[in-house]
Design an enzyme around this catalytic site. Structure first.
Site, mmCIF file in Angstrom:
data_model
loop_
_atom_site.group_PDB
_atom_site.id
_atom_site.type_symbol
_atom_site.label_atom_id
_atom_site.label_comp_id
_atom_site.label_asym_id
_atom_site.label_seq_id
_atom_site.Cartn_x
_atom_site.Cartn_y
_atom_site.Cartn_z
ATOM 1 N N ASP A 179 0.805 -1.237 -0.139
ATOM 2 C CA ASP A 179 -0.047 0.115 0.010
ATOM 3 C C ASP A 179 0.896 1.177 -0.075
ATOM 4 O OD1 ASP A 179 -2.614 -1.350 0.236
ATOM 5 O OD2 ASP A 179 -1.627 -2.203 2.153
ATOM 6 N N HIS A 214 -1.636 0.794 5.088
ATOM 7 C CA HIS A 214 -2.916 0.526 4.962
ATOM 8 C C HIS A 214 -3.793 1.070 5.772
ATOM 9 C CE1 HIS A 214 -6.656 -1.754 4.294
ATOM 10 N NE2 HIS A 214 -6.288 -2.220 3.046
#
Length: 273
Positions: free
Chosen positions: A27, A41
């Site tokens: 992410d 995240h």
């Protein structure tokens, strides 16, 4: 491609590859000025996982470079593909191009080592919002301006919002993309999702007339779901448990049909049965 999900701390690279992943998903969060900031995240995330692991993005890139540079003491030869899940939801639509430019500069410096024996993994830029298609042009134009158009050979694209296939095709047209396209489909492991859109994506891939080169499904943690995904003809599965996927691939029904991709397998070329 067995794609380790939510690999956001450097130590997790080895952890997931050692479990059988040849690909990871990471992410990327952005600051208010569209700079890639953290590999993070946040809450909520997949069931059974800690959502809060993170690194500074540039530090993660350096760790990733070590893991994907032959000759480095941290080199993992199996790790061949990295999906950057770009968390552009925090940005205004008019910042997408700027995010692409900044992403390109970061990758060029910290991952590709300015084109001088940097990391060798293929990179997929995964964008959650079709309206953020200018990120792609910002990225590609910057690599060309910086004198490294050859690195675009290592870059592919994904729109991850589960949008209608026809709408995704239009976004790529606007972005000037033809080729190097992965199509994701899926939902968090806390919920169930059918395979109808995956099958549509596979049909587009195999038609010879579609925009899709590869299809992956997320998040696949159970043996039954893995079998369903393999039966549907996906190229990749994103998972919290790479060892589960590897086990299923070794089952009698699959071991002569599918194998783990290697560096020599282009992630941009549609596999012809």
């Amino acid at each position: 491609w067995i794609m380790g999900y939510m690999v956001n701390a450097i130590y997790q690279i080895d952890e997931f590859v050692n479990l059988g992943a040849n690909s990871i998903e990471t992410d990327v969060s952005f600051d208010d000025n569209a700079n890639p900031e953290y590999t993070y995240h946040g809450i909520p995330c997949d069931c059974g996982r800690s959502c809060l692991k993170w690194e500074n993005y540039n530090d993660f890139l350096k760790g990733l470079r070590s893991a994907t540079t032959p000759g480095n003491s941290k080199y993992q030869s199996k790790l061949i593909l990295v999906v950057f899940d770009l968390k552009t939801g925090s940005l205004y639509d008019n910042q997408a191009s700027e995010a692409g430019k900044k992403l390109a500069k970061n990758l060029l410096k910290h991952y590709w080592n300015n084109g001088n024996n940097g990391g060798r993994a293929y990179i997929v830029l995964s964008i959650p919002d079709l309206n953020h298609y200018p990120l792609i042009k910002g990225f590609t134009d910057t690599l060309k301006q910086e004198g490294h158009p050859e690195l675009l050979e290592k870059v592919g694209y994904d729109f991850s919002g589960n949008d209608a296939i026809g709408d995704v095709a239009k976004a790529y047209k606007k972005a000037g993309v033809s080729g190097h396209v992965w199509q994701s489909d899926g939902i968090t492991n806390c919920l169930l999702r059918g395979l109808s859109r995956v099958k549509d994506a596979v049909a587009n891939r195999d038609s010879g007339k579609g925009y899709i080169n590869k299809v992956y499904y997320w998040t696949v943690d159970k043996r039954a779901t893995t079998r369903d995904a393999l039966d549907a003809g996906v190229d990749g599965v994103m998972t919290n448990y790479p060892d589960v996927i590897a086990d299923v691939m070794n089952e009698a029904a699959y071991k002569n049909k599918v194998r783990l991709a290697t560096y020599e397998d282009s992630p941009w070329v549609t596999f012809k049965k």
